[in-house]
Scaffold this motif. Sequence first.
Motif, PDB file in Angstrom:
ATOM      1  N   ILE A 134      14.530  12.518  -0.985  1.00 56.52           N
ATOM      2  CA  ILE A 134      13.991  12.319  -2.288  1.00 56.52           C
ATOM      3  C   ILE A 134      11.985  12.276  -2.362  1.00 56.52           C
ATOM      4  O   ILE A 134      11.577  12.972  -3.242  1.00 56.52           O
ATOM      5  CB  ILE A 134      14.192  11.037  -2.882  1.00 56.52           C
ATOM      6  CG1 ILE A 134      14.382  10.799  -4.041  1.00 56.52           C
ATOM      7  CG2 ILE A 134      14.089  10.086  -2.223  1.00 56.52           C
ATOM      8  CD1 ILE A 134      15.245   9.743  -5.047  1.00 56.52           C
ATOM      9  N   TYR A 137      10.244  16.156  -2.613  1.00 57.81           N
ATOM     10  CA  TYR A 137      10.223  16.550  -4.163  1.00 57.81           C
ATOM     11  C   TYR A 137       9.011  16.213  -5.157  1.00 57.81           C
ATOM     12  O   TYR A 137       8.513  16.240  -5.839  1.00 57.81           O
ATOM     13  CB  TYR A 137      11.342  16.035  -4.655  1.00 57.81           C
ATOM     14  CG  TYR A 137      11.456  17.661  -5.638  1.00 57.81           C
ATOM     15  CD1 TYR A 137      11.791  18.984  -5.475  1.00 57.81           C
ATOM     16  CD2 TYR A 137      11.119  17.270  -7.290  1.00 57.81           C
ATOM     17  CE1 TYR A 137      11.857  19.819  -6.203  1.00 57.81           C
ATOM     18  CE2 TYR A 137      11.673  18.430  -8.129  1.00 57.81           C
ATOM     19  CZ  TYR A 137      12.259  19.509  -7.703  1.00 57.81           C
ATOM     20  OH  TYR A 137      11.842  20.574  -8.503  1.00 57.81           O
ATOM     21  N   ARG A 138       8.974  14.253  -4.562  1.00 54.80           N
ATOM     22  CA  ARG A 138       7.955  13.281  -5.220  1.00 54.80           C
ATOM     23  C   ARG A 138       7.587  12.286  -4.828  1.00 54.80           C
ATOM     24  O   ARG A 138       8.945  11.625  -3.734  1.00 54.80           O
ATOM     25  CB  ARG A 138       8.867  13.029  -6.678  1.00 54.80           C
ATOM     26  CG  ARG A 138       9.779  12.517  -6.666  1.00 54.80           C
ATOM     27  CD  ARG A 138       9.252  11.168  -6.867  1.00 54.80           C
ATOM     28  NE  ARG A 138      11.087   9.910  -6.316  1.00 54.80           N
ATOM     29  CZ  ARG A 138      10.756   9.457  -5.530  1.00 54.80           C
ATOM     30  NH1 ARG A 138      10.399   9.601  -4.495  1.00 54.80           N
ATOM     31  NH2 ARG A 138      12.313   8.130  -6.149  1.00 54.80           N
ATOM     32  N   ALA A 140       5.776   8.572  -3.677  1.00 51.83           N
ATOM     33  CA  ALA A 140       6.165   7.274  -4.633  1.00 51.83           C
ATOM     34  C   ALA A 140       5.236   6.540  -3.287  1.00 51.83           C
ATOM     35  O   ALA A 140       4.486   6.250  -2.640  1.00 51.83           O
ATOM     36  CB  ALA A 140       7.572   6.852  -4.181  1.00 51.83           C
ATOM     37  N   SER A 147       5.824  10.455   2.348  1.00 52.45           N
ATOM     38  CA  SER A 147       6.268  12.136   0.907  1.00 52.45           C
ATOM     39  C   SER A 147       5.852  12.918   1.951  1.00 52.45           C
ATOM     40  O   SER A 147       5.591  14.510   1.347  1.00 52.45           O
ATOM     41  CB  SER A 147       6.240  11.671  -0.285  1.00 52.45           C
ATOM     42  OG  SER A 147       6.910  10.728  -0.190  1.00 52.45           O
ATOM     43  N   GLY A 177      18.800  11.218  -0.859  1.00 50.04           N
ATOM     44  CA  GLY A 177      18.180   9.980  -1.690  1.00 50.04           C
ATOM     45  C   GLY A 177      18.371   8.933  -0.690  1.00 50.04           C
ATOM     46  O   GLY A 177      18.367   9.044   0.747  1.00 50.04           O
ATOM     47  N   ASP A 246      20.298   9.132  -6.604  1.00 53.93           N
ATOM     48  CA  ASP A 246      19.171   8.732  -7.205  1.00 53.93           C
ATOM     49  C   ASP A 246      17.910   9.726  -6.931  1.00 53.93           C
ATOM     50  O   ASP A 246      17.106  10.041  -7.643  1.00 53.93           O
ATOM     51  CB  ASP A 246      19.198   7.675  -6.397  1.00 53.93           C
ATOM     52  CG  ASP A 246      18.729   8.049  -4.636  1.00 53.93           C
ATOM     53  OD1 ASP A 246      19.649   9.198  -4.254  1.00 53.93           O
ATOM     54  OD2 ASP A 246      18.372   7.508  -3.643  1.00 53.93           O
ATOM     55  N   THR A 247      18.489  11.167  -6.394  1.00 51.84           N
ATOM     56  CA  THR A 247      17.702  12.209  -6.077  1.00 51.84           C
ATOM     57  C   THR A 247      17.369  12.820  -7.340  1.00 51.84           C
ATOM     58  O   THR A 247      16.417  13.150  -7.518  1.00 51.84           O
ATOM     59  CB  THR A 247      18.027  12.525  -4.869  1.00 51.84           C
ATOM     60  OG1 THR A 247      18.014  12.230  -3.371  1.00 51.84           O
ATOM     61  CG2 THR A 247      17.284  14.522  -4.294  1.00 51.84           C
ATOM     62  N   ALA A 250      15.631  11.721 -10.599  1.00 48.47           N
ATOM     63  CA  ALA A 250      14.368  11.891  -9.458  1.00 48.47           C
ATOM     64  C   ALA A 250      14.145  13.062  -9.819  1.00 48.47           C
ATOM     65  O   ALA A 250      13.022  13.535  -9.654  1.00 48.47           O
ATOM     66  CB  ALA A 250      14.119  11.818  -8.320  1.00 48.47           C
ATOM     67  N   ALA A 253      13.359  13.456 -13.366  1.00 50.65           N
ATOM     68  CA  ALA A 253      12.036  12.873 -14.364  1.00 50.65           C
ATOM     69  C   ALA A 253      11.130  13.681 -13.708  1.00 50.65           C
ATOM     70  O   ALA A 253      10.455  14.579 -14.910  1.00 50.65           O
ATOM     71  CB  ALA A 253      12.270  11.446 -13.712  1.00 50.65           C
ATOM     72  N   LYS A 254      10.928  14.424 -13.183  1.00 52.51           N
ATOM     73  CA  LYS A 254       9.548  15.201 -12.934  1.00 52.51           C
ATOM     74  C   LYS A 254       9.859  16.220 -13.692  1.00 52.51           C
ATOM     75  O   LYS A 254       8.566  16.897 -13.293  1.00 52.51           O
ATOM     76  CB  LYS A 254       9.917  15.634 -10.887  1.00 52.51           C
ATOM     77  CG  LYS A 254       8.016  15.940 -10.696  1.00 52.51           C
ATOM     78  CD  LYS A 254       8.277  16.314  -9.543  1.00 52.51           C
ATOM     79  CE  LYS A 254       6.491  16.779  -8.780  1.00 52.51           C
ATOM     80  NZ  LYS A 254       6.844  16.837  -7.197  1.00 52.51           N
TER      81      LYS A 254
END
Length: 277
Positions: A134, A137-138, A140, A147, A177, A246-247, A250, A253-254
């Motif tokens: 996860i 891709y974004r 955190a 990441s 995720g 969750d992935t 996410a 959302a992105k």
Amino acid sequence: MKTWFITGASRGFGGRVAALALERGDNVVATARNAAAVTERLGDNPRLLAVALDVTDETQAQTAAAAAIDRFGAIDVLLNNAGFGLLGAVEEATAEEVERLYRTNVFGLLAVARSILPYMRSRRSGRMLNISSIGGYRGAAGFGVYSSTKFAVEGLSEALHAELAPLGIHVTVVEPGYFRTDFLDTSSLSVSPRQIEDYAASAGLVRSRAADLNQRQPGDPDRLAKVLVDFVDTPNPPVRLPLGSDTVAAIEAKHTSDAAILTAWRSISVSTDFATD
């Protein structure tokens, strides 16, 4: 019958996928730093070849790939699973911590891929599954350096997908995720010992939440393993495979956030082109 080559196969996703592949009758070359740990996890099986492999050693990777070909004649599926995490603010991470993470998560994946691709290219056939996250891709707070390694895996996988598809080799980057594995245990997650008070409300908060989340993650690793074992039979696999609610959340959302940026800044973004008559 397929022949799998799996890194990090003594535990986690790698161990589960290796066990399922053996159950369905496939051959498995299962690698880990300690080959005995692989045998302990998977037992004795004539279709199992346990190989000691430190993915950061390209010579070892080449030797392991040659041993797989010598034993089974081909490698149909490469699962690049070996890797670990690093928790802490970007500024808190030392150069040594960053380099160690990249050696395994990025350069190790490259070493194994370069060792196995010549055999796949010679047959014009094969599947490569690269485990991202996860966090690939974004980014955190608290997992910035980790990441960044998974962002690298994503970029490499997209390029490999484009380069190898004409040769009959399919590449997919897998984006799990939070799954209930040992990822948040000390065996898989390094924590930067340095803590800067200014990051207490961001990366520091993630440190405490990670400890609370350990073994309470929403994802079922056995279900993920089954998805991957079944996935290698997919005729036209996608370049990326998000796994876990969750992935999915996410990514959605992105997409929404990036769309808002484009809407707000479109005129500025396109204004940098050469003027046209």
